[in-house]
Design an enzyme around this catalytic site. Sequence first.
Site, PDB file in Angstrom:
ATOM      1  N   SER A   1       0.709  -1.078   0.061  1.00 46.69           N
ATOM      2  CA  SER A   1      -0.028   0.168   0.046  1.00 46.69           C
ATOM      3  C   SER A   1       0.812   1.343   0.184  1.00 46.69           C
ATOM      4  O   SER A   1       1.976   1.358  -0.544  1.00 46.69           O
ATOM      5  CB  SER A   1      -1.068   0.151   1.347  1.00 46.69           C
ATOM      6  OG  SER A   1      -1.873   0.815   1.090  1.00 46.69           O
TER       7      SER A   1
ATOM      8  N   ASP B   1     -10.921  -4.100  -4.116  1.00 50.32           N
ATOM      9  CA  ASP B   1     -10.148  -3.085  -3.310  1.00 50.32           C
ATOM     10  C   ASP B   1     -11.014  -1.966  -3.138  1.00 50.32           C
ATOM     11  O   ASP B   1     -11.529  -1.317  -4.084  1.00 50.32           O
ATOM     12  CB  ASP B   1      -8.951  -2.649  -4.044  1.00 50.32           C
ATOM     13  CG  ASP B   1      -7.949  -1.903  -3.079  1.00 50.32           C
ATOM     14  OD1 ASP B   1      -8.649  -1.076  -2.160  1.00 50.32           O
ATOM     15  OD2 ASP B   1      -6.790  -2.013  -3.148  1.00 50.32           O
TER      16      ASP B   1
ATOM     17  N   HIS C   1      -8.154  -4.705  -0.238  1.00 49.63           N
ATOM     18  CA  HIS C   1      -6.861  -3.971  -0.540  1.00 49.63           C
ATOM     19  C   HIS C   1      -5.812  -5.025   0.320  1.00 49.63           C
ATOM     20  O   HIS C   1      -4.725  -5.091  -0.011  1.00 49.63           O
ATOM     21  CB  HIS C   1      -7.072  -2.761   0.613  1.00 49.63           C
ATOM     22  CG  HIS C   1      -6.023  -1.956   0.242  1.00 49.63           C
ATOM     23  ND1 HIS C   1      -5.702  -1.386  -0.837  1.00 49.63           N
ATOM     24  CD2 HIS C   1      -5.135  -1.558   1.408  1.00 49.63           C
ATOM     25  CE1 HIS C   1      -4.625  -0.436  -0.661  1.00 49.63           C
ATOM     26  NE2 HIS C   1      -4.282  -0.504   0.874  1.00 49.63           N
TER      27      HIS C   1
END
Length: 243
Positions: A81, A195, A223
Site C-alpha cells: 500500500s 479493493d 486491499h
Amino acid sequence: MSDVPLVLLHGGGPGVDAVSNWAATIARLPFRCIAPDLLGFGTRITEGPRGPREWAEARAQQVLALLDRDGVEKANLVGNSAAGGAAALALLAAAPHRFGRAVVMGGAGTGPLPVRVPFYDEPTRESMRATLGRLVADESAHRDLLDDLAGLRLDQALRPGAEEAFRSMFAGDPGPPADLTAITTPVLALHGERDRVSPAEVSERLAAALPHGRLGVVAGAGHWIHVDRPDEFRRLVGEFISA
C-alpha cells in the site's frame, strides 16, 4: 529457502506496525523475511518528513541503513500500500543495485490522496474497526481478526506523536514517490479486484509506467490481498521473486 532475504514493508494505516501487518504472512513465504517498523509507525514514530514523497524517501534510507547494519548486500522487496509500496519504489530508485525484484500492492501510494485523513477525525475503537473493515473484501470472513486488530491498532494510533506523524504523511506534494520511468527493477503490481481503498486502475497505470512492470489483479481480494487470498498471495509472490 532462498539465500536472498525478502524485505516486507507494511502498509500505512493508522496504528499499523510490521507484526500486525505480516504476522500471518511470514510463515507462508519460502524466504528469510525482514519486516521492520517503518518510520512514523510502531516503534519508529518520528517527526521530520512532510508529504508522501518525503516520507517514502526517508523510509527508503531507513531500510538501506538496516540492510547495511545487518550486512545484507542484496534483497527482494514486498511493499504494501501507500507506506510500504511507496517506500519500495523509492528504494528501487535510490539503490537499484541492492534489489533483485519487487512486489508492490494496492497502488503503492501512486493514486490520489484520500479526501479525509482516516480515523483521526474520530479516534474511537468503532472508527478504527470501520477503517480496518474497508481493507478486506468480506468483513464477515475476518471478523475475529479485525476485532483483535482494532484494539491493538487503536492503542498504537493513540501513542504520543502518532497522529502528528500520520497527518503529515498526507500533506504537501501528492506526486509519485520516485521517477517511475527510471526504475529498471522488475516489479509486480498486485491489486485486489474488490479493493475499496484504491481502484485497480491505479495499479494498471503504475505497471504501465514502469519499464519492467507487470500487473496482477487478484480475483475476490480487497486491499489486503495477503489476508483475503493468502495462498494466492504466497504463490504470486513466490513465483515472481524466484523467477
